[in-house]
Design a protein around this motif. Structure first.
Motif, PDB file in Angstrom:
ATOM      1  N   MET A  95       0.836  -1.188   0.000  1.00 42.59           N
ATOM      2  CA  MET A  95       0.000   0.000   0.000  1.00 42.59           C
ATOM      3  C   MET A  95       0.882   1.254   0.000  1.00 42.59           C
ATOM      4  N   SER A  96       0.615   2.185  -0.904  1.00 41.92           N
ATOM      5  CA  SER A  96       1.447   3.369  -1.040  1.00 41.92           C
ATOM      6  C   SER A  96       1.218   4.334   0.118  1.00 41.92           C
ATOM      7  N   GLU A  97       2.200   5.222   0.344  1.00 43.54           N
ATOM      8  CA  GLU A  97       2.078   6.217   1.400  1.00 43.54           C
ATOM      9  C   GLU A  97       0.899   7.153   1.147  1.00 43.54           C
ATOM     10  N   LYS A  98       0.624   7.441  -0.110  1.00 40.97           N
ATOM     11  CA  LYS A  98      -0.490   8.329  -0.437  1.00 40.97           C
ATOM     12  C   LYS A  98      -1.816   7.700  -0.044  1.00 40.97           C
ATOM     13  N   LEU A  99      -1.986   6.414  -0.332  1.00 37.39           N
ATOM     14  CA  LEU A  99      -3.227   5.733   0.023  1.00 37.39           C
ATOM     15  C   LEU A  99      -3.385   5.651   1.539  1.00 37.39           C
ATOM     16  N   ILE A 100      -2.282   5.381   2.246  1.00 45.91           N
ATOM     17  CA  ILE A 100      -2.337   5.330   3.708  1.00 45.91           C
ATOM     18  C   ILE A 100      -2.716   6.693   4.273  1.00 45.91           C
ATOM     19  N   TYR A 101      -2.145   7.749   3.707  1.00 50.40           N
ATOM     20  CA  TYR A 101      -2.458   9.104   4.176  1.00 50.40           C
ATOM     21  C   TYR A 101      -3.935   9.438   3.947  1.00 50.40           C
ATOM     22  N   LEU A 102      -4.447   9.113   2.763  1.00 53.70           N
ATOM     23  CA  LEU A 102      -5.858   9.390   2.477  1.00 53.70           C
ATOM     24  C   LEU A 102      -6.769   8.571   3.384  1.00 53.70           C
ATOM     25  N   LEU A 103      -6.362   7.333   3.677  1.00 53.32           N
ATOM     26  CA  LEU A 103      -7.152   6.497   4.581  1.00 53.32           C
ATOM     27  C   LEU A 103      -7.155   7.076   5.988  1.00 53.32           C
ATOM     28  N   GLN A 104      -6.012   7.571   6.442  1.00 50.60           N
ATOM     29  CA  GLN A 104      -5.940   8.201   7.764  1.00 50.60           C
ATOM     30  C   GLN A 104      -6.818   9.442   7.822  1.00 50.60           C
ATOM     31  N   ARG A 105      -6.815  10.226   6.769  1.00 52.29           N
ATOM     32  CA  ARG A 105      -7.657  11.420   6.732  1.00 52.29           C
ATOM     33  C   ARG A 105      -9.139  11.037   6.768  1.00 52.29           C
ATOM     34  N   MET A 106      -9.488   9.964   6.067  1.00 51.65           N
ATOM     35  CA  MET A 106     -10.876   9.516   6.059  1.00 51.65           C
ATOM     36  C   MET A 106     -11.317   9.022   7.425  1.00 51.65           C
ATOM     37  N   LEU A 107     -10.414   8.341   8.141  1.00 52.11           N
ATOM     38  CA  LEU A 107     -10.764   7.806   9.449  1.00 52.11           C
ATOM     39  C   LEU A 107     -10.945   8.899  10.495  1.00 52.11           C
ATOM     40  N   ARG A 108     -10.525  10.131  10.191  1.00 51.19           N
ATOM     41  CA  ARG A 108     -10.738  11.239  11.112  1.00 51.19           C
ATOM     42  C   ARG A 108     -12.079  11.926  10.900  1.00 51.19           C
ATOM     43  N   LYS A 109     -12.830  11.466   9.922  1.00 53.91           N
ATOM     44  CA  LYS A 109     -14.148  12.037   9.677  1.00 53.91           C
ATOM     45  C   LYS A 109     -15.158  11.474  10.681  1.00 53.91           C
ATOM     46  N   THR A 110     -16.178  12.263  10.959  1.00 52.17           N
ATOM     47  CA  THR A 110     -17.179  11.855  11.941  1.00 52.17           C
ATOM     48  C   THR A 110     -18.096  10.767  11.404  1.00 52.17           C
ATOM     49  N   TRP A 111     -18.396  10.810  10.117  1.00 54.82           N
ATOM     50  CA  TRP A 111     -19.444   9.950   9.588  1.00 54.82           C
ATOM     51  C   TRP A 111     -19.121   8.465   9.705  1.00 54.82           C
ATOM     52  N   TRP A 112     -17.808   8.110   9.555  1.00 53.91           N
ATOM     53  CA  TRP A 112     -17.515   6.676   9.558  1.00 53.91           C
ATOM     54  C   TRP A 112     -17.684   6.080  10.956  1.00 53.91           C
ATOM     55  N   ARG A 113     -17.398   6.861  12.004  1.00 52.74           N
ATOM     56  CA  ARG A 113     -17.620   6.360  13.360  1.00 52.74           C
ATOM     57  C   ARG A 113     -19.114   6.179  13.620  1.00 52.74           C
ATOM     58  N   CYS A 114     -19.902   7.145  13.173  1.00 51.02           N
ATOM     59  CA  CYS A 114     -21.358   7.015  13.332  1.00 51.02           C
ATOM     60  C   CYS A 114     -21.876   5.808  12.562  1.00 51.02           C
ATOM     61  N   ALA A 115     -21.361   5.604  11.346  1.00 52.55           N
ATOM     62  CA  ALA A 115     -21.795   4.458  10.554  1.00 52.55           C
ATOM     63  C   ALA A 115     -21.383   3.144  11.214  1.00 52.55           C
ATOM     64  N   LEU A 116     -20.174   3.112  11.795  1.00 55.74           N
ATOM     65  CA  LEU A 116     -19.708   1.885  12.444  1.00 55.74           C
ATOM     66  C   LEU A 116     -20.549   1.551  13.668  1.00 55.74           C
ATOM     67  N   LEU A 117     -20.816   2.536  14.517  1.00 55.57           N
ATOM     68  CA  LEU A 117     -21.652   2.281  15.704  1.00 55.57           C
ATOM     69  C   LEU A 117     -23.073   1.923  15.317  1.00 55.57           C
ATOM     70  N   SER A 118     -23.568   2.522  14.247  1.00 56.07           N
ATOM     71  CA  SER A 118     -24.915   2.187  13.778  1.00 56.07           C
ATOM     72  C   SER A 118     -24.957   0.752  13.269  1.00 56.07           C
ATOM     73  N   LEU A 119     -23.906   0.328  12.590  1.00 57.06           N
ATOM     74  CA  LEU A 119     -23.843  -1.057  12.117  1.00 57.06           C
ATOM     75  C   LEU A 119     -23.813  -2.032  13.288  1.00 57.06           C
ATOM     76  N   VAL A 120     -23.047  -1.692  14.327  1.00 53.70           N
ATOM     77  CA  VAL A 120     -23.016  -2.540  15.522  1.00 53.70           C
ATOM     78  C   VAL A 120     -24.400  -2.625  16.150  1.00 53.70           C
ATOM     79  N   ALA A 121     -25.127  -1.506  16.177  1.00 54.23           N
ATOM     80  CA  ALA A 121     -26.475  -1.503  16.746  1.00 54.23           C
ATOM     81  C   ALA A 121     -27.410  -2.396  15.946  1.00 54.23           C
TER      82      ALA A 121
END
Length: 415
Positions: free
Chosen positions: A1-27
């Motif tokens: 995996m390239s450094e650019k892809l890792i960086y973009l993935l890290q930036r995405m994981l700092r967004k609020t929506w994915w945490r809300c989506a993950l907790l909603s999926l668990v629910a």
């Protein structure tokens, strides 16, 4: 995996929506498990431990969680505005990416979605006696989670958006970026000597700020071309189509130029990641705003100067330890990168204070004391601090500071 892809993935994981989506999926999975595992619960055990209060608990959870989630979101937005107004809009970025805020919103939204879906299934009679028992257990676990998150959230609100907390966040982000740069002083490449550049250049494809450089992609392209690539911009640099990003010792075709340009991520603004100077610039902005006539808060300027001395001291000590060990990691031997300009780090934070605080002798005295502390460090920082000390004295004289105050300020600078 390239450094650019890792960086973009890290930036995405700092967004609020994915945490809300993950907790909603668990629910949702909790509700589904109640249906699936219900038949495996003995009927006698389910009747003995089953609860008739599950309907009421879910109704309370559904109605309260929606209200709490809306309140929390409005509090979060108000805090963003408070930080932007009291400190600087650039500091609000750290609050937006705060994990505590995101986890709190995700927990409230996930609990709300769980209770709504559970109520729908309950009224549709999809659960047997065993399913109701498992659903009751999940509901108690969700209630416990909500209580813990709510208590933590109430305590967190006491510091959310406060100016002192904002300065601390900027300090932490700056130190993290410094540690990353110290671990890879030339982004993992070789040190670029002054004036070293190739005869063939790759221009910036757009206007903006360099946010990330994928050295692995540059290394792969250099190996394919059998040449050396020279990087001329670091994260945080402003670029536009007339400025070169990278130069090469050998000719480059259109495909190679596009691949090299794609290795650099250019955005509309600077970020704290991989950019130690941006945090210092934000500190300077906070101090400059506190010195404005509308705010007139010299205490904040004192806090910023103390924090800046601490941060630059950390940089100098860590750099000296690294140089003493001789431990400079070179992962990409076909790519050269320039060093960070240490004099610029001093100017980023202290030049605005010298400029906007020239009329206040107490600011000038503390500034001279801070710069004197920096003159005891190593590297290029002492020379930059000495030059900035002279600049601050010239600004104070030009601002019309009283003769007695100017003499006092000059005496502090000369000690």
């Amino acid at each position: 995996m390239s450094e650019k892809l890792i960086y973009l993935l890290q930036r995405m994981l700092r967004k609020t929506w994915w945490r809300c989506a993950l907790l909603s999926l668990v629910a949702v999975l909790a509700v589904v498990l109640s249906t699936v595992l219900g038949p495996y619960i003995p009927r006698e055990l389910a009747l003995r431990l089953g609860s008739d209060s599950i309907d009421g608990l879910l109704n309370i959870l559904a109605s309260s969680m929606l209200t709490v989630a809306i309140f929390s979101a409005s509090t979060m937005v108000a805090s963003f505005g408070a930080v932007a107004n009291s400190a600087t809009p650039r500091a609000a970025q750290l609050l937006i990416e705060d994990s505590t805020i995101q986890n709190t919103l995700a927990a409230f939204i996930g609990a709300f979605l769980y209770s709504v879906i559970a109520l729908v299934g309950l009224h549709a009679h999809v659960y047997g006696d065993g399913g109701r028992l498992i659903l009751f257990g999940f509901t108690l676990a969700i209630l416990l989670l909500v209580v813990i998150v709510l208590l933590r959230w109430i305590d967190y609100l006491s510091v959310l958006g406060r100016l002192g907390e904002t300065i601390r966040r900027v300090e932490d982000a700056t130190v993290r970026a410094m540690d990353q740069r110290l671990a890879k002083p030339f982004l993992g490449g070789r040190r670029q000597t002054r004036g070293e550049r190739g005869s063939h250049e790759v221009m910036a494809p757009t206007t903006g700020f360099v946010q990330h450089v994928s050295m692995d992609l540059l290394q792969a392209r250099a190996e394919r071309l059998g040449t050396t690539l020279h990087l001329h911009v670091l994260p945080g640099a402003f670029v536009e189509p007339s400025l070169p990003l990278v130069s090469s010792d050998s000719p480059l075709d259109e495909v190679a130029c596009k691949a090299i340009a794609d290795a650099l991520l250019i955005g509309s603004g600077r970020t704290f990641d991989h950019d130690p100077r941006f945090g210092l610039i934000v500190m300077g902005e906070i101090a400059a705003r506190s010195l404005s006539a509308a705010i007139n808060d010299p205490g904040t300027t004192f806090d910023v100067m103390a924090t800046a001395v601490k941060v630059l001291g950390h940089w100098s000590r860590a750099r000296s330890e690294r140089d003493a060990k001789g431990d400079v990691l070179v992962e990409f031997d076909r790519v050269t990168a320039p060093p960070i300009r240490e004099a610029g780090m001093v100017e980023d934070v202290f030049a605005p204070i010298a400029r906007y605080g020239a009329t206040a002798v107490e600011i000038g005295i503390t500034l001279q004391q801070a710069l004197r502390s920096l003159q005891r460090l190593e590297g290029d920082i002492p020379a930059a601090a000495s030059e900035l000390s002279r600049y601050a004295l010239r600004r104070a004289a030009h601002a019309g500071l009283a003769e007695v105050d100017l003499a006092q300020l000059t005496g502090v600078a000369q000690r």
